[in-house]
Write a protein that holds these residues in place. Structure first.
Motif, PDB file in Angstrom:
ATOM      1  N   ARG A  32       0.826  -1.217   0.000  1.00  0.00           N
ATOM      2  CA  ARG A  32       0.000   0.000   0.000  1.00  0.00           C
ATOM      3  C   ARG A  32       0.852   1.255   0.000  1.00  0.00           C
TER       4      ARG A  32
ATOM      5  N   ILE B 163      -1.506   8.608  -0.751  1.00  0.00           N
ATOM      6  CA  ILE B 163      -2.773   8.063  -1.227  1.00  0.00           C
ATOM      7  C   ILE B 163      -2.700   6.564  -1.507  1.00  0.00           C
TER       8      ILE B 163
ATOM      9  N   GLU C 103      -5.412   4.181  -0.021  1.00  0.00           N
ATOM     10  CA  GLU C 103      -6.780   4.386  -0.544  1.00  0.00           C
ATOM     11  C   GLU C 103      -6.947   3.781  -1.928  1.00  0.00           C
TER      12      GLU C 103
ATOM     13  N   ASP D  95      -6.777  -0.054  -1.885  1.00  0.00           N
ATOM     14  CA  ASP D  95      -8.036  -0.615  -1.392  1.00  0.00           C
ATOM     15  C   ASP D  95      -9.110  -0.583  -2.480  1.00  0.00           C
ATOM     16  N   SER D  96      -9.126   0.483  -3.263  1.00  0.00           N
ATOM     17  CA  SER D  96     -10.088   0.562  -4.366  1.00  0.00           C
ATOM     18  C   SER D  96      -9.859  -0.577  -5.352  1.00  0.00           C
TER      19      SER D  96
ATOM     20  N   GLY E 235      -5.365  10.623   2.345  1.00  0.00           N
ATOM     21  CA  GLY E 235      -6.336  10.409   3.419  1.00  0.00           C
ATOM     22  C   GLY E 235      -7.610  11.217   3.262  1.00  0.00           C
TER      23      GLY E 235
ATOM     24  N   ASN F 177      -9.807  10.949   0.615  1.00  0.00           N
ATOM     25  CA  ASN F 177     -10.823  10.313  -0.229  1.00  0.00           C
ATOM     26  C   ASN F 177     -11.057  11.114  -1.506  1.00  0.00           C
TER      27      ASN F 177
ATOM     28  N   THR G  77     -12.881   9.107  -4.043  1.00  0.00           N
ATOM     29  CA  THR G  77     -12.210   7.857  -4.427  1.00  0.00           C
ATOM     30  C   THR G  77     -13.180   6.684  -4.301  1.00  0.00           C
ATOM     31  N   VAL G  78     -13.890   6.652  -3.169  1.00  0.00           N
ATOM     32  CA  VAL G  78     -14.799   5.531  -2.907  1.00  0.00           C
ATOM     33  C   VAL G  78     -15.975   5.543  -3.877  1.00  0.00           C
TER      34      VAL G  78
END
Ligand code: IPM
Ligand code: MG
Length: 356
Positions: A10, A14, A17, A20-21, A289, A291, A345-346
């Protein structure tokens, strides 16, 4: 059901994030195409320095070597910027590339029709779009040559050296010819042969090997001219092959004309199937951090992994076409939104998963 062991690096900024995506997208596509993944995370970069006192712990190298494939976010940040050269997070990136023997770096840069308006080039220049595959040498050249400090004629001096062996040039040029053969059969070898000895050897070997690939049209281009041609007429390029440093620089330039550096994936390959997949952009500490980051480059890197590491063509293409769809729907993260409504991002990841 097939099951692939994927090492996750990771990293910093960023990195967590966007990785994880990509993991969420892989899991979703895996469900659809009956592919299982087992993810294991390892520390790299600044977070590894903080936790273990070094940017590339041995457990990370061992873990990557035991994985079927590796997905990396990004490393580095202001917190670690003043460390000595060999303790910097970036050193871990070079270390893992070298430890895994990843001499090939594939960096595709294409213009998505939906992003034409985001391309900073004049409309008539990108009328026909462009689709370039940069084949960057990744474990040699000035990045890995002898370096140091010394006392010179005028006091303190620093030096880095570029060197390339025939073996290193041949193997990357072969990858490039083979890649061109599967595409539009046009190869541009980029060098600085009017000045550099390494470039003259590079060029000589390209010409020798051209005899084995009569079906591929090959030409040489000096790197300064190439930098200009990329913004003057990018559609002239199909496959580009070049050294480590020139590839680093030209791929950032190529990313910008696609609309955003947040779009460009990459695959780093060795002579076995184990590779490392990462976006070409960095850790973007300014938005870490929050998003806000564009996860597409990492998601497309995961799609490259499915194709190159596992030969899961359908699953790989499903991701690419889902990305196409969300862009055509006008969905944009902040890097591409030009001040208009931007997805987080999410939310962007959710939209891609919905379109799989
Ligand atoms: C890249 C990056 C790296 C490189 C840095 C972070 C060491 O710029 O992957 O393009 O120069 O290779
Ligand atoms: Mg770079």
């Amino acid at each position: 059901m097939k099951n692939y062991k994927i090492g996750l690096l990771r990293g910093d900024g960023i990195g967590p994030e966007i990785v994880d995506s990509a993991v969420r997208v892989l899991e979703a596509v895996g469900k659809k195409y009956d592919i299982g993944f087992t993810f294991t995370s390892y520390l790299i970069g600044g977070v590894a320095i903080d936790a273990c006192g070094e940017p590339l712990p041995k457990e990370t190298v061992d873990g990557c070597l035991q994985s079927d494939s590796v997905l990396l976010g990004a490393v580095g940040g202001p917190k670690w910027d003043n460390l000595a050269g060999n303790m910097r997070p970036e050193k871990a990136l070079l270390g893992i590339r070298s430890a895994m023997g990843l001499f090939t770096n594939l960096r595709p840069a294409k213009l998505y029709p939906a992003l034409k308006a985001e391309c900073p080039l004049r409309e008539d220049i990108v009328e026909n779009g462009f689709d370039i595959m940069i084949v960057r040498e990744l474990t040699g050249g000035i990045y890995f040559g002898e370096r140091g400090y010394r006392e010179g004629k005028y006091g303190e001096e620093a030096y880095d050296t570029e060197s390339y062996s025939r073996m290193e040039i041949e193997r990357i040029v072969r990858v490039a010819f083979e890649t061109a053969r599967k595409r539009r059969k046009k190869l541009t070898s980029i060098d600085k042969a009017n000045v550099l000895e390494t470039s003259r050897l590079w060029r000589k070997i390209v010409h020798e090997m051209a005899n084995e690939y009569p079906d591929v049209e090959v030409s040489d281009m000096l790197v300064d001219n190439a930098a200009m041609q990329l913004v003057r007429n990018p559609s002239q390029f199909d496959v580009i092959v070049t050294s480590n440093m020139f590839g680093d620089i030209l791929s950032d330039e190529a990313s910008q004309i696609t609309g955003s550096i947040g779009m460009l994936p990459s695959a780093s390959l060795s002579d076995n199937t184990r590779g490392l997949y990462e976006p070409i952009h960095g850790s973007a500490p300014d938005i870490a951090g929050q998003n806000k980051a564009n996860p597409i480059a990492t998601i497309l890197s995961a799609s490259m992994m499915l194709l190159y590491a596992f030969n899961e063509r359908e699953a790989s293409e499903a991701i690419v076409s889902a990305v196409d769809k969300v862009l055509n729907q006008g969905l944009r993260t902040a890097d591409l939104a030009r001040g208009k409504d931007a997805l987080t991002t999410v939310q962007m990841t959710d939209a891609i998963i919905e379109n799989l």
